[in-house]
Write a protein that holds these residues in place. Structure first.
Motif, PDB file in Angstrom:
ATOM      1  N   GLN A  59       0.825  -1.207   0.000  1.00 22.38           N
ATOM      2  CA  GLN A  59       0.000   0.000   0.000  1.00 22.38           C
ATOM      3  C   GLN A  59       0.864   1.264   0.000  1.00 22.38           C
ATOM      4  OE1 GLN A  59      -2.238   1.253   3.598  1.00 22.38           O
ATOM      5  NE2 GLN A  59      -4.055   0.929   2.315  1.00 22.38           N
ATOM      6  N   VAL A  60       1.840   1.333   0.898  1.00 22.70           N
ATOM      7  CA  VAL A  60       2.687   2.524   0.960  1.00 22.70           C
ATOM      8  C   VAL A  60       3.533   2.643  -0.300  1.00 22.70           C
ATOM      9  CG1 VAL A  60       4.645   1.511   2.240  1.00 22.70           C
ATOM     10  CG2 VAL A  60       4.107   3.925   2.503  1.00 22.70           C
ATOM     11  N   LYS A  61       3.988   1.513  -0.834  1.00 27.76           N
ATOM     12  CA  LYS A  61       4.781   1.518  -2.063  1.00 27.76           C
ATOM     13  C   LYS A  61       3.956   2.019  -3.238  1.00 27.76           C
ATOM     14  CE  LYS A  61       6.986  -1.774  -5.153  1.00 27.76           C
ATOM     15  NZ  LYS A  61       6.163  -2.704  -5.854  1.00 27.76           N
ATOM     16  N   GLU A  62       2.732   1.504  -3.385  1.00 27.74           N
ATOM     17  CA  GLU A  62       1.898   1.902  -4.511  1.00 27.74           C
ATOM     18  C   GLU A  62       1.464   3.358  -4.407  1.00 27.74           C
ATOM     19  OE1 GLU A  62      -1.116  -1.148  -4.629  1.00 27.74           O
ATOM     20  OE2 GLU A  62       0.413  -2.687  -4.974  1.00 27.74           O
ATOM     21  N   ARG A  63       1.262   3.853  -3.199  1.00 28.10           N
ATOM     22  CA  ARG A  63       0.938   5.279  -3.030  1.00 28.10           C
ATOM     23  C   ARG A  63       2.115   6.152  -3.452  1.00 28.10           C
ATOM     24  NH1 ARG A  63      -2.284   5.018   2.742  1.00 28.10           N
ATOM     25  NH2 ARG A  63      -4.300   4.433   1.858  1.00 28.10           N
ATOM     26  N   ALA A  64       3.322   5.733  -3.094  1.00 23.10           N
ATOM     27  CA  ALA A  64       4.514   6.499  -3.482  1.00 23.10           C
ATOM     28  C   ALA A  64       4.705   6.459  -4.994  1.00 23.10           C
ATOM     29  CB  ALA A  64       5.745   5.955  -2.765  1.00 23.10           C
ATOM     30  N   GLU A  65       4.465   5.309  -5.619  1.00 21.96           N
ATOM     31  CA  GLU A  65       4.577   5.200  -7.073  1.00 21.96           C
ATOM     32  C   GLU A  65       3.559   6.110  -7.760  1.00 21.96           C
ATOM     33  OE1 GLU A  65       6.188   0.615  -7.536  1.00 21.96           O
ATOM     34  OE2 GLU A  65       4.047   0.968  -7.427  1.00 21.96           O
ATOM     35  N   LYS A  66       2.333   6.129  -7.244  1.00 20.84           N
ATOM     36  CA  LYS A  66       1.289   6.974  -7.836  1.00 20.84           C
ATOM     37  C   LYS A  66       1.648   8.448  -7.691  1.00 20.84           C
ATOM     38  CE  LYS A  66      -3.645   7.924  -7.619  1.00 20.84           C
ATOM     39  NZ  LYS A  66      -4.913   7.649  -6.942  1.00 20.84           N
ATOM     40  N   ALA A  67       2.127   8.840  -6.516  1.00 19.91           N
ATOM     41  CA  ALA A  67       2.495  10.238  -6.290  1.00 19.91           C
ATOM     42  C   ALA A  67       3.645  10.659  -7.204  1.00 19.91           C
ATOM     43  CB  ALA A  67       2.879  10.445  -4.826  1.00 19.91           C
ATOM     44  N   ALA A  68       4.623   9.772  -7.371  1.00 17.47           N
ATOM     45  CA  ALA A  68       5.756  10.100  -8.239  1.00 17.47           C
ATOM     46  C   ALA A  68       5.304  10.234  -9.686  1.00 17.47           C
ATOM     47  CB  ALA A  68       6.842   9.031  -8.113  1.00 17.47           C
ATOM     48  N   ALA A  69       4.398   9.353 -10.122  1.00 14.25           N
ATOM     49  CA  ALA A  69       3.919   9.399 -11.506  1.00 14.25           C
ATOM     50  C   ALA A  69       3.094  10.647 -11.763  1.00 14.25           C
ATOM     51  CB  ALA A  69       3.111   8.147 -11.816  1.00 14.25           C
ATOM     52  N   LEU A  81      10.583   0.928  -6.564  1.00 13.07           N
ATOM     53  CA  LEU A  81      10.523   1.265  -5.153  1.00 13.07           C
ATOM     54  C   LEU A  81      10.488  -0.018  -4.343  1.00 13.07           C
ATOM     55  CD1 LEU A  81       7.852   4.124  -5.188  1.00 13.07           C
ATOM     56  CD2 LEU A  81      10.326   4.308  -5.307  1.00 13.07           C
ATOM     57  N   THR A  82      11.065   0.033  -3.182  1.00 12.29           N
ATOM     58  CA  THR A  82      11.040  -1.107  -2.283  1.00 12.29           C
ATOM     59  C   THR A  82      10.620  -0.621  -0.912  1.00 12.29           C
ATOM     60  OG1 THR A  82      12.306  -2.995  -1.457  1.00 12.29           O
ATOM     61  CG2 THR A  82      13.478  -0.904  -1.636  1.00 12.29           C
ATOM     62  N   THR A  83      10.176  -1.539  -0.084  1.00 10.69           N
ATOM     63  CA  THR A  83       9.742  -1.167   1.263  1.00 10.69           C
ATOM     64  C   THR A  83      10.675  -1.802   2.291  1.00 10.69           C
ATOM     65  OG1 THR A  83       8.214  -3.029   1.322  1.00 10.69           O
ATOM     66  CG2 THR A  83       7.326  -0.919   0.615  1.00 10.69           C
ATOM     67  N   VAL A  84      10.846  -1.083   3.409  1.00 12.63           N
ATOM     68  CA  VAL A  84      11.674  -1.557   4.506  1.00 12.63           C
ATOM     69  C   VAL A  84      10.886  -1.344   5.789  1.00 12.63           C
ATOM     70  CG1 VAL A  84      13.839  -1.209   5.759  1.00 12.63           C
ATOM     71  CG2 VAL A  84      13.783  -0.939   3.281  1.00 12.63           C
ATOM     72  N   LEU A  85      10.761  -2.381   6.598  1.00 15.82           N
ATOM     73  CA  LEU A  85      10.081  -2.247   7.887  1.00 15.82           C
ATOM     74  C   LEU A  85      10.943  -1.404   8.800  1.00 15.82           C
ATOM     75  CD1 LEU A  85       7.761  -3.061   9.799  1.00 15.82           C
ATOM     76  CD2 LEU A  85       9.122  -5.066  10.424  1.00 15.82           C
ATOM     77  N   ILE A  86      10.402  -0.283   9.275  1.00 11.39           N
ATOM     78  CA  ILE A  86      11.175   0.630  10.127  1.00 11.39           C
ATOM     79  C   ILE A  86      10.684   0.633  11.558  1.00 11.39           C
ATOM     80  CG2 ILE A  86      11.909   2.111   8.231  1.00 11.39           C
ATOM     81  CD1 ILE A  86       9.650   4.051   9.066  1.00 11.39           C
ATOM     82  N   GLY A  87       9.648  -0.085  11.864  1.00 10.87           N
ATOM     83  CA  GLY A  87       9.144  -0.142  13.224  1.00 10.87           C
ATOM     84  C   GLY A  87       7.688  -0.547  13.247  1.00 10.87           C
ATOM     85  N   ARG A  88       7.155  -0.585  14.441  1.00  7.95           N
ATOM     86  CA  ARG A  88       5.771  -0.974  14.633  1.00  7.95           C
ATOM     87  C   ARG A  88       5.061   0.077  15.466  1.00  7.95           C
ATOM     88  NH1 ARG A  88       2.107  -4.653  14.102  1.00  7.95           N
ATOM     89  NH2 ARG A  88       0.779  -5.325  15.797  1.00  7.95           N
ATOM     90  N   ARG A  89       3.909   0.519  14.983  1.00 10.51           N
ATOM     91  CA  ARG A  89       3.104   1.469  15.742  1.00 10.51           C
ATOM     92  C   ARG A  89       2.408   0.727  16.886  1.00 10.51           C
ATOM     93  NH1 ARG A  89       1.817   2.552  10.484  1.00 10.51           N
ATOM     94  NH2 ARG A  89      -0.153   1.467  10.652  1.00 10.51           N
ATOM     95  N   PRO A  90       2.218   1.391  18.003  1.00  8.72           N
ATOM     96  CA  PRO A  90       1.488   0.730  19.105  1.00  8.72           C
ATOM     97  C   PRO A  90       0.039   0.501  18.701  1.00  8.72           C
ATOM     98  CG  PRO A  90       2.042   3.002  19.672  1.00  8.72           C
ATOM     99  CD  PRO A  90       2.678   2.714  18.347  1.00  8.72           C
TER     100      PRO A  90
END
Length: 93
Positions: A59-69, A81-90
């Motif tokens: 989802q976050v990847k496709e949103r970034a691709e759409k915004a860039a396009a 684009l690739t995704t990297v897990l940076i943490g977990r929200r509570p």
């Protein structure tokens, strides 16, 4: 995972080849669209239901691709684009 190939050793052992052929046989027995075994999914007597899931990494990847396009003068040719897990929200109940 792998092995170091020494001088004079084959790149693929007989076992490697047998495992690769078996893996391909298993892949060929699956539907390329849904991933179910073809002997099951081509049987008109079987019923299926759809479950909706959301992959939040996609989802976050496709949103970034759409915004860039959509950005002005954005050349996205060849961009991946690739995704990297940076943490977990509570989780809040």
């Amino acid at each position: 995972m792998g092995r170091a190939v020494g001088p004079g050793e084959p790149q693929w052992t007989e076992e490697d080849t047998l495992l690769a052929v078996e893996w391909q046989r298993l892949q060929d027995a699956l539907c390329g669209g849904c991933g179910h075994p073809l002997d099951e999914s081509l049987d008109e007597g079987n019923d299926y239901e759809v479950h909706r899931i959301t992959c939040f990494a996609c989802q976050v990847k496709e949103r970034a691709e759409k915004a860039a396009a959509e950005a002005e003068n954005a050349d996205t040719t060849g961009r991946k684009l690739t995704t990297v897990l940076i943490g977990r929200r509570p989780v809040i109940d």
